[in-house]
Design an enzyme around this catalytic site. Sequence first.
Site, PDB file in Angstrom:
ATOM      1  N   GLY A 228      40.228  42.046  40.182  1.00 44.05           N
ATOM      2  CA  GLY A 228      41.158  43.148  40.401  1.00 44.05           C
ATOM      3  C   GLY A 228      40.968  44.276  39.400  1.00 44.05           C
TER       4      GLY A 228
ATOM      5  N   ARG B 253      35.499  40.734  44.396  1.00 45.53           N
ATOM      6  CA  ARG B 253      35.542  39.284  44.250  1.00 45.53           C
ATOM      7  C   ARG B 253      34.442  38.726  45.148  1.00 45.53           C
ATOM      8  NH1 ARG B 253      41.045  40.757  44.180  1.00 45.53           N
ATOM      9  NH2 ARG B 253      42.103  40.140  42.243  1.00 45.53           N
ATOM     10  N   SER B 254      33.925  37.567  44.816  1.00 48.14           N
ATOM     11  CA  SER B 254      32.756  37.087  45.553  1.00 48.14           C
ATOM     12  C   SER B 254      32.851  35.598  45.867  1.00 48.14           C
ATOM     13  CB  SER B 254      31.481  37.353  44.751  1.00 48.14           C
ATOM     14  OG  SER B 254      30.344  36.805  45.390  1.00 48.14           O
TER      15      SER B 254
ATOM     16  N   ASP C  96      40.788  36.103  34.372  1.00 47.06           N
ATOM     17  CA  ASP C  96      40.530  34.668  34.288  1.00 47.06           C
ATOM     18  C   ASP C  96      39.426  34.207  35.251  1.00 47.06           C
ATOM     19  OD1 ASP C  96      41.488  31.907  33.341  1.00 47.06           O
ATOM     20  OD2 ASP C  96      41.672  31.726  35.518  1.00 47.06           O
ATOM     21  N   GLY C  97      39.507  34.617  36.503  1.00 45.82           N
ATOM     22  CA  GLY C  97      38.503  34.203  37.479  1.00 45.82           C
ATOM     23  C   GLY C  97      37.121  34.713  37.134  1.00 45.82           C
TER      24      GLY C  97
ATOM     25  N   THR D  93      43.179  42.887  32.854  1.00 45.84           N
ATOM     26  CA  THR D  93      44.037  42.499  33.970  1.00 45.84           C
ATOM     27  C   THR D  93      45.473  42.869  33.647  1.00 45.84           C
ATOM     28  OG1 THR D  93      45.003  40.617  35.156  1.00 45.84           O
ATOM     29  CG2 THR D  93      44.064  40.152  32.983  1.00 45.84           C
TER      30      THR D  93
ATOM     31  N   ASP E 200      47.942  41.411  34.721  1.00 47.44           N
ATOM     32  CA  ASP E 200      48.744  40.187  34.681  1.00 47.44           C
ATOM     33  C   ASP E 200      49.010  39.721  33.254  1.00 47.44           C
ATOM     34  OD1 ASP E 200      48.543  40.266  37.429  1.00 47.44           O
ATOM     35  OD2 ASP E 200      46.946  38.766  37.524  1.00 47.44           O
TER      36      ASP E 200
ATOM     37  N   ASP F  69      47.407  37.493  31.453  1.00 45.25           N
ATOM     38  CA  ASP F  69      47.437  36.029  31.481  1.00 45.25           C
ATOM     39  C   ASP F  69      46.164  35.397  30.910  1.00 45.25           C
ATOM     40  OD1 ASP F  69      45.719  36.796  33.503  1.00 45.25           O
ATOM     41  OD2 ASP F  69      46.599  35.508  35.044  1.00 45.25           O
TER      42      ASP F  69
ATOM     43  N   ARG G  32      74.697  49.444  44.933  1.00 43.72           N
ATOM     44  CA  ARG G  32      73.904  48.398  45.550  1.00 43.72           C
ATOM     45  C   ARG G  32      73.207  47.536  44.507  1.00 43.72           C
ATOM     46  NH1 ARG G  32      71.005  52.347  49.970  1.00 43.72           N
ATOM     47  NH2 ARG G  32      72.530  52.136  51.665  1.00 43.72           N
TER      48      ARG G  32
ATOM     49  N   MET H 214      54.148  42.680  39.979  1.00 43.54           N
ATOM     50  CA  MET H 214      52.953  41.844  39.968  1.00 43.54           C
ATOM     51  C   MET H 214      52.900  40.962  38.714  1.00 43.54           C
ATOM     52  SD  MET H 214      49.872  44.168  41.495  1.00 43.54           S
ATOM     53  CE  MET H 214      49.447  44.032  43.230  1.00 43.54           C
TER      54      MET H 214
ATOM     55  N   ARG I 273      50.851  37.791  39.176  1.00 45.58           N
ATOM     56  CA  ARG I 273      50.371  36.511  39.694  1.00 45.58           C
ATOM     57  C   ARG I 273      51.301  35.395  39.249  1.00 45.58           C
ATOM     58  NH1 ARG I 273      44.166  34.598  38.889  1.00 45.58           N
ATOM     59  NH2 ARG I 273      44.958  34.394  36.765  1.00 45.58           N
TER      60      ARG I 273
ATOM     61  N   ALA J 256      67.640  45.546  32.868  1.00 50.21           N
ATOM     62  CA  ALA J 256      67.966  44.861  34.124  1.00 50.21           C
ATOM     63  C   ALA J 256      68.985  43.747  33.890  1.00 50.21           C
ATOM     64  CB  ALA J 256      66.698  44.291  34.750  1.00 50.21           C
ATOM     65  N   GLU J 257      69.761  43.463  34.894  1.00 47.99           N
ATOM     66  CA  GLU J 257      70.775  42.414  34.800  1.00 47.99           C
ATOM     67  C   GLU J 257      70.191  41.029  35.059  1.00 47.99           C
ATOM     68  OE1 GLU J 257      72.292  45.940  34.503  1.00 47.99           O
ATOM     69  OE2 GLU J 257      71.556  45.487  36.526  1.00 47.99           O
TER      70      GLU J 257
END
Length: 319
Positions: free
Chosen positions: A10, A71-72, A102-103, A125, A127, A129, A162, A169, A171, A186-187
């Site tokens: 990504g 990606r492959s 990671d990948g 990334t 993410d 991660d 509301r 995102m 992952r 945020a709540e």
Amino acid sequence: MSLAIMCSGGDAPGMNPAIKRFVDYVYEKGEIPYFVYNGLEGLIDGQIERATHKDVAGIVHRGGAIIRSSRSKRFYEYKYRKQAYENLVKSDVTGLVVLGGDGSFRAMDLMSREFDLNFVGIPTTIDNDIYGTDICLGVDTALNVIRDALDKIRDTASTFSRAFIVEVMGRDCGYLAIVSAITSGAEICIVPEVDFNKSVVEEHLKREIANGRNYILSIVAEGTKKTNEIAQWLENSVGMESRITVLGHIQRGGSPTVYDRMLAFEFTIRAVDHLLANTSSNKVVVIKNGQYGMCEISEVVDNRYTINPELLGMLNKLD
């Protein structure tokens, strides 16, 4: 010495600053830079071309990656990994810088075990991660994209009384959700790393609504797969009309922040320096506690990234 750079997996903001610094710095060192276009697929197909200063002029501010990524599935087959390695040899590339996650690092680790591959990975990334590094390239820009969206969503949430459920995102990692929830006030924040006690939160929110609260902002990490569930719960149990916003791939685009540009430069310089100084690298550039260093690729792929416990603890302080 000829060195190449490749993007894999990504995309993330900061790839283009890294690509530009790679070309400029390799030339400064008196060596020859190459591009691998289209990631692992391009590596298999031999899309390797010499890079010039002209190729990278005016790209620092751009999102995405001018050399593209992929990606492959083919890379899972030995014959295609062999073909990819032979393409590097044909182009006289002796060192490879890989911008990926990671990948991508697992793919490079596998290839390096089979062939004499000399590479350094740059954790790239949104993410965040990757084991061994506090931050990955692209994360800061993604957080700022989310922050801008949340600020705007809060405006309409408060105006229309509301509950808004915003999916971000990451992952299977809740880093983006946690930092975004904390910095946006945020709540609610739902992440894979922490169990969410609906009954306790429901009681708390109903009490606040009775005392005048007229909107709720909830951040949900995509890895939980609970976006719709939380929306239904807020509407049916808490009693507030709800709307879902999935931010999606806008989090991966946009002009890189100053921090990500500087991070790209620093990561790339250290990757190139390491390749030039070592005949056998297979490392990942990392930053821990403000200090840059190198991690063995095996250490990175064999361990799982965990969020700082202090950051997780801050979830209990959301109000």
